[in-house]
Scaffold this motif. Structure first.
Motif, PDB file in Angstrom:
ATOM      1  N   SER A 104       0.831  -1.204   0.000  1.00  0.00           N
ATOM      2  CA  SER A 104       0.000   0.000   0.000  1.00  0.00           C
ATOM      3  C   SER A 104       0.859   1.244   0.000  1.00  0.00           C
ATOM      4  N   GLY A 105       0.372   2.240  -0.722  1.00  0.00           N
ATOM      5  CA  GLY A 105       1.059   3.520  -0.768  1.00  0.00           C
ATOM      6  C   GLY A 105       2.024   3.638  -1.931  1.00  0.00           C
ATOM      7  N   GLN A 106       2.267   2.524  -2.675  1.00  0.00           N
ATOM      8  CA  GLN A 106       3.181   2.574  -3.803  1.00  0.00           C
ATOM      9  C   GLN A 106       2.586   1.755  -4.956  1.00  0.00           C
ATOM     10  N   ARG A 107       2.956   2.089  -6.185  1.00  0.00           N
ATOM     11  CA  ARG A 107       2.526   1.318  -7.336  1.00  0.00           C
ATOM     12  C   ARG A 107       3.186  -0.054  -7.302  1.00  0.00           C
ATOM     13  N   ARG A 108       2.388  -1.083  -7.454  1.00  0.00           N
ATOM     14  CA  ARG A 108       2.930  -2.438  -7.414  1.00  0.00           C
ATOM     15  C   ARG A 108       3.639  -2.771  -8.716  1.00  0.00           C
ATOM     16  N   ALA A 109       4.740  -3.513  -8.596  1.00  0.00           N
ATOM     17  CA  ALA A 109       5.470  -3.940  -9.783  1.00  0.00           C
ATOM     18  C   ALA A 109       4.583  -4.864 -10.596  1.00  0.00           C
ATOM     19  N   SER A 110       4.494  -4.607 -11.898  1.00  0.00           N
ATOM     20  CA  SER A 110       3.682  -5.428 -12.790  1.00  0.00           C
ATOM     21  C   SER A 110       4.605  -6.282 -13.656  1.00  0.00           C
ATOM     22  N   ILE A 111       4.307  -7.563 -13.735  1.00  0.00           N
ATOM     23  CA  ILE A 111       5.133  -8.496 -14.485  1.00  0.00           C
ATOM     24  C   ILE A 111       4.420  -8.868 -15.778  1.00  0.00           C
ATOM     25  N   ARG A 112       5.033  -8.549 -16.906  1.00  0.00           N
ATOM     26  CA  ARG A 112       4.471  -8.929 -18.204  1.00  0.00           C
ATOM     27  C   ARG A 112       5.363  -9.919 -18.933  1.00  0.00           C
ATOM     28  N   PRO A 123      19.554  -6.886  -9.590  1.00  0.00           N
ATOM     29  CA  PRO A 123      20.364  -6.165  -8.595  1.00  0.00           C
ATOM     30  C   PRO A 123      20.475  -6.901  -7.266  1.00  0.00           C
ATOM     31  N   GLU A 124      19.463  -7.691  -6.930  1.00  0.00           N
ATOM     32  CA  GLU A 124      19.462  -8.399  -5.648  1.00  0.00           C
ATOM     33  C   GLU A 124      20.207  -9.724  -5.721  1.00  0.00           C
ATOM     34  N   LEU A 125      20.073 -10.440  -6.846  1.00  0.00           N
ATOM     35  CA  LEU A 125      20.607 -11.802  -6.927  1.00  0.00           C
ATOM     36  C   LEU A 125      21.895 -11.920  -7.735  1.00  0.00           C
ATOM     37  N   GLY A 126      22.148 -10.961  -8.613  1.00  0.00           N
ATOM     38  CA  GLY A 126      23.256 -11.109  -9.551  1.00  0.00           C
ATOM     39  C   GLY A 126      24.636 -11.140  -8.936  1.00  0.00           C
ATOM     40  N   HIS A 127      24.789 -10.597  -7.711  1.00  0.00           N
ATOM     41  CA  HIS A 127      26.125 -10.496  -7.122  1.00  0.00           C
ATOM     42  C   HIS A 127      26.382 -11.510  -6.012  1.00  0.00           C
ATOM     43  N   LEU A 128      25.406 -12.350  -5.704  1.00  0.00           N
ATOM     44  CA  LEU A 128      25.519 -13.241  -4.545  1.00  0.00           C
ATOM     45  C   LEU A 128      26.490 -14.393  -4.809  1.00  0.00           C
ATOM     46  N   THR A 129      27.174 -14.819  -3.754  1.00  0.00           N
ATOM     47  CA  THR A 129      28.164 -15.892  -3.880  1.00  0.00           C
ATOM     48  C   THR A 129      27.597 -17.251  -3.493  1.00  0.00           C
ATOM     49  N   GLN A 130      26.350 -17.287  -3.020  1.00  0.00           N
ATOM     50  CA  GLN A 130      25.643 -18.529  -2.747  1.00  0.00           C
ATOM     51  C   GLN A 130      24.339 -18.535  -3.516  1.00  0.00           C
ATOM     52  N   GLU A 131      23.848 -19.731  -3.821  1.00  0.00           N
ATOM     53  CA  GLU A 131      22.566 -19.813  -4.506  1.00  0.00           C
ATOM     54  C   GLU A 131      21.434 -19.425  -3.559  1.00  0.00           C
ATOM     55  N   HIS A 132      20.555 -18.548  -4.032  1.00  0.00           N
ATOM     56  CA  HIS A 132      19.355 -18.150  -3.298  1.00  0.00           C
ATOM     57  C   HIS A 132      18.153 -18.511  -4.152  1.00  0.00           C
ATOM     58  N   PHE A 133      17.201 -19.217  -3.560  1.00  0.00           N
ATOM     59  CA  PHE A 133      15.961 -19.560  -4.258  1.00  0.00           C
ATOM     60  C   PHE A 133      14.861 -18.648  -3.732  1.00  0.00           C
ATOM     61  N   VAL A 134      14.339 -17.808  -4.618  1.00  0.00           N
ATOM     62  CA  VAL A 134      13.395 -16.752  -4.235  1.00  0.00           C
ATOM     63  C   VAL A 134      12.101 -16.919  -5.008  1.00  0.00           C
ATOM     64  N   CYS A 135      10.991 -16.638  -4.355  1.00  0.00           N
ATOM     65  CA  CYS A 135       9.692 -16.691  -5.022  1.00  0.00           C
ATOM     66  C   CYS A 135       9.023 -15.324  -4.992  1.00  0.00           C
ATOM     67  N   LEU A 136       8.450 -14.951  -6.122  1.00  0.00           N
ATOM     68  CA  LEU A 136       7.604 -13.768  -6.214  1.00  0.00           C
ATOM     69  C   LEU A 136       6.162 -14.251  -6.306  1.00  0.00           C
ATOM     70  N   PHE A 137       5.287 -13.619  -5.536  1.00  0.00           N
ATOM     71  CA  PHE A 137       3.881 -14.007  -5.509  1.00  0.00           C
ATOM     72  C   PHE A 137       3.059 -12.907  -6.170  1.00  0.00           C
ATOM     73  N   LEU A 138       2.202 -13.294  -7.111  1.00  0.00           N
ATOM     74  CA  LEU A 138       1.474 -12.339  -7.942  1.00  0.00           C
ATOM     75  C   LEU A 138      -0.031 -12.503  -7.775  1.00  0.00           C
TER      76      LEU A 138
END
Length: 232
Positions: A104-112, A123-138
């Protein structure tokens, strides 16, 4: 022994996991637990309870981080150790998190397109030295309504379990999920394990009525979309 001396002695004897600021500097914020991150926000505890112990008690009281984020000001200040200032700071921190994830209060990121996901997460995952498994919920309009790091370490189908992915999806009331993980080598080429995980998650999502839209692998300024590759 004076109160000052007692506090100094206590500080020297604080266990490693009770010093989250030092851990953050050494290992990065992504390696800290919810309780450790909360302890940094809370800053101080009391003679009877460290900030880490207070953070653990908060999480236990409200069930988890999401429950704490939804607590009212009155609910927070009723707890021993949480005054007006700490309650306000917690509210502000959670609101910033909601806005960052499109709350709330900000425009939500839209995935097309897969490119939209890559631009959002590189920017968040490209520099990491360990594998991170991340989920985005839409939601049904493909707006991001939540994000969660499910696992950190080498991926394995027995570790990245559909239960953990879709439990959070159900809690977010999400219509679909996009999974991502990084390859620290910089090469985003999918492995057999990546394909197996994708297959398992797609089947689990079909049973629950929650679509796995894509599984994107992030490399060094590059990405591979398993949907674009024809695996979904």
């Amino acid at each position: 022994m004076s109160a000052t001396t007692c506090n100094e002695t206590r500080k020297k004897n604080v266990p490693y996991y009770d010093r989250p600021r030092e851990r953050l500097l050494r290992e990065g914020a992504g390696h800290l637990s919810d309780a450790e991150l909360l302890a940094i926000l809370l800053r101080t505890g009391s003679e009877q309870e460290t900030s880490f112990e207070l953070a653990q008690r908060l999480l236990a009281t409200f069930g988890d981080l999401r429950g704490l984020a939804q607590a009212s000001h009155a609910e927070l200040t009723r707890l021993k150790g949480i005054g007006q200032v700490k309650a306000i700071e917690l509210h502000a921190a959670f609101e910033l998190g909601r806005r960052l994830l499109g709350g709330s209060g900000q425009r939500r990121a839209s995935i097309r397109l897969p490119r939209d996901v890559a631009e959002l997460m590189l920017p968040e995952l490209g520099h990491l030295t360990q594998e991170h498994f991340v989920c985005l919920f839409l939601n049904t309009k493909n707006h991001v309504i939540g994000k969660k790091t499910i696992f950190v370490g080498s991926l394995d189908t027995s570790i990245v379990h559909p239960r953990e992915v879709f439990k959070e999806a159900i809690r977010c009331s999400s219509a679909s999920v996009i999974c991502l993980h990084n390859h620290p080598s910089g090469d985003p080429t999918p492995s057999r394990e990546d394909l197996a995980i994708t297959h398992t998650l797609r089947e689990a999502g079909e049973l629950l009525g929650i679509t796995l839209l894509d599984h994107i692998i992030i490399g060094d300024a590059r990405y591979v979309s398993l949907k674009e590759q024809g695996y979904l």
